[in-house]
Scaffold this motif. Structure first.
Motif, short mmCIF file in Angstrom:
data_model
loop_
_atom_site.label_atom_id
_atom_site.label_comp_id
_atom_site.label_asym_id
_atom_site.label_seq_id
_atom_site.Cartn_x
_atom_site.Cartn_y
_atom_site.Cartn_z
N UNK A 1 0.83 -1.20 0.00
CA UNK A 1 0.00 0.00 0.00
C UNK A 1 0.87 1.25 0.00
N UNK A 2 1.97 1.21 0.74
CA UNK A 2 2.90 2.34 0.75
C UNK A 2 3.53 2.55 -0.63
N UNK B 1 5.71 3.75 6.98
CA UNK B 1 6.00 3.37 5.60
C UNK B 1 5.47 4.41 4.61
N UNK B 2 4.33 5.01 4.93
CA UNK B 2 3.74 5.96 3.99
C UNK B 2 4.54 7.25 3.92
N UNK B 3 4.97 7.79 5.07
CA UNK B 3 5.79 9.00 5.02
C UNK B 3 7.09 8.74 4.27
N UNK B 4 7.66 7.55 4.48
CA UNK B 4 8.90 7.22 3.78
C UNK B 4 8.69 7.14 2.27
N UNK B 5 7.58 6.52 1.85
CA UNK B 5 7.36 6.38 0.41
C UNK B 5 6.84 7.68 -0.21
N UNK B 6 6.20 8.55 0.57
CA UNK B 6 5.87 9.88 0.05
C UNK B 6 7.16 10.61 -0.34
N UNK C 1 -3.60 6.98 2.23
CA UNK C 1 -2.89 5.72 2.06
C UNK C 1 -3.02 4.81 3.28
N UNK C 2 -2.98 5.40 4.48
CA UNK C 2 -3.13 4.60 5.70
C UNK C 2 -4.51 3.96 5.73
N UNK C 3 -5.54 4.72 5.36
CA UNK C 3 -6.90 4.17 5.31
C UNK C 3 -6.96 3.03 4.31
N UNK C 4 -6.38 3.23 3.13
CA UNK C 4 -6.36 2.18 2.11
C UNK C 4 -5.62 0.94 2.62
N UNK C 5 -4.51 1.16 3.32
CA UNK C 5 -3.72 0.04 3.84
C UNK C 5 -4.50 -0.74 4.89
N UNK C 6 -5.22 -0.04 5.78
CA UNK C 6 -5.99 -0.72 6.82
C UNK C 6 -7.15 -1.50 6.22
N UNK C 7 -7.75 -0.97 5.16
CA UNK C 7 -8.79 -1.73 4.45
C UNK C 7 -8.20 -3.01 3.85
N UNK C 8 -7.00 -2.89 3.28
CA UNK C 8 -6.33 -4.07 2.74
C UNK C 8 -6.03 -5.10 3.81
N UNK C 9 -5.59 -4.63 4.98
CA UNK C 9 -5.32 -5.55 6.09
C UNK C 9 -6.59 -6.26 6.53
N UNK C 10 -7.72 -5.53 6.54
CA UNK C 10 -8.99 -6.15 6.91
C UNK C 10 -9.35 -7.28 5.94
N UNK C 11 -9.10 -7.06 4.65
CA UNK C 11 -9.37 -8.11 3.65
C UNK C 11 -8.47 -9.32 3.89
N UNK D 1 11.80 10.24 10.19
CA UNK D 1 12.75 10.37 9.08
C UNK D 1 12.02 10.63 7.76
N UNK D 2 10.95 9.87 7.51
CA UNK D 2 10.19 10.06 6.27
C UNK D 2 9.52 11.41 6.21
N UNK D 3 8.96 11.87 7.34
CA UNK D 3 8.30 13.17 7.38
C UNK D 3 9.29 14.29 7.09
N UNK D 4 10.43 14.26 7.76
CA UNK D 4 11.43 15.32 7.56
C UNK D 4 11.96 15.31 6.13
#
Length: 268
Positions: free
Chosen positions: A86-87, A167-172, A124-134, A253-256
């Motif tokens: 997802x990230x 993971x999302x901040x890093x991949x952003x 992306x976090x919402x999308x990832x959590x939906x994927x985890x639910x599946x 680290x990803x945010x900065x």
């Protein structure tokens, strides 16, 4: 309205934009969920009988054996793999915005700068959590039986959110520095491979010495061990502290990195 109120309002607008994109392009979500799902079914039904027979210790304490034991063991690793894929998706969408010029357009508008990236991250976090639910739902259909208490489920949700943010901040940041959509799709690949070189699919004790050392000290191993402990009741030990520390460190680290990359964009 205060500056904080404006930032929150603009972030919600950007979040709605990303959620609408997710709804309009369901194929992206299907691809991001499909790969971990294929790995789950592949490892459980093709390798699960053999790998499950070699498991011992805390996993078998639940009473499971063979393929049933391997389902309990491998699902936390598949969950982390789902978050990583997802990230990867957010890196692609950020790169698309960069190459199509929409971020440059946003920078000329009277909106909070932080909201542009925050909308990508929260979506992306919402999308990832939906994927985890599946993945969890499919896991239960094929034999996964979590023993988590309500408190442990809350802890699981909190840890999953932390992992998603990290993971999302890093991949952003990776998406912003990629230069093209193709590069953005490839740069996050190490994040997808790391669960395979940890305790996601086999115990680290079964690995050769050099690889075992790497597996035990890379960030995904304590994260997977903590998820496994929360869901199945196996001992967590110090993995919980290490997992939270890795998540907080990677998020910062990803945010900065993303913030610096965004501020360095030329004004147009």
């Amino acid at each position: 309205m205060t500056a904080l109120s404006y930032a929150v309002s603009d972030s919600m607008t950007m979040l709605r934009r990303n959620l609408r994109r997710m709804r309009r392009y369901p194929s992206m979500t299907a691809i991001l969920i499909g790969m971990p799902l294929v790995f789950l079914l592949l490892f459980v039904y093709v390798f699960g009988g053999t790998l499950g027979a070699g498991l011992d210790g805390p996993v078998l304490a639940t009473g499971a054996a063979g393929r049933a034991a391997y389902v309990e063991y491998v699902l936390p690793g598949i969950i982390v793999l789902t978050l990583a894929t997802a990230a990867q998706g957010v890196a692609i969408t950020v790169a698309m915005d960069m190459t199509e010029g929409i971020i440059a357009r946003f920078r000329t508008m009277a909106i909070s700068r932080a909201s542009v990236l925050t909308g990508h991250v929260v979506g992306s976090v919402i999308q990832a959590l939906l994927g985890v639910a599946v993945i969890l739902g499919v896991g239960m259909l094929i034999g996964f039986r979590p023993t988590a208490t309500p408190v442990e489920w809350l802890g699981t949700l909190g840890l999953l959110t932390l992992i998603g943010l990290a993971l999302t901040w890093l991949t952003v940041a990776l998406g912003m520095v990629s230069g093209s959509v193709e590069t953005a799709s490839n740069l996050p690949m190490p994040l997808i491979l790391l669960p395979f070189f940890g305790s996601g699919f086999v115990p680290t004790e079964s690995l050769p010495t050099g690889l075992r050392w790497f597996a035990e000290y890379q960030p995904f191993t304590p994260i997977i061990e903590t998820l496994r402990g929360l869901l199945t009741g196996s001992p967590i030990g110090n993995s919980g502290y290490a997992a939270v520390a890795w998540c907080v460190g990677l998020t910062l680290a990803g945010y900065l990195w993303a913030r610096v990359a965004y501020q360095r964009l030329p004004n147009r």
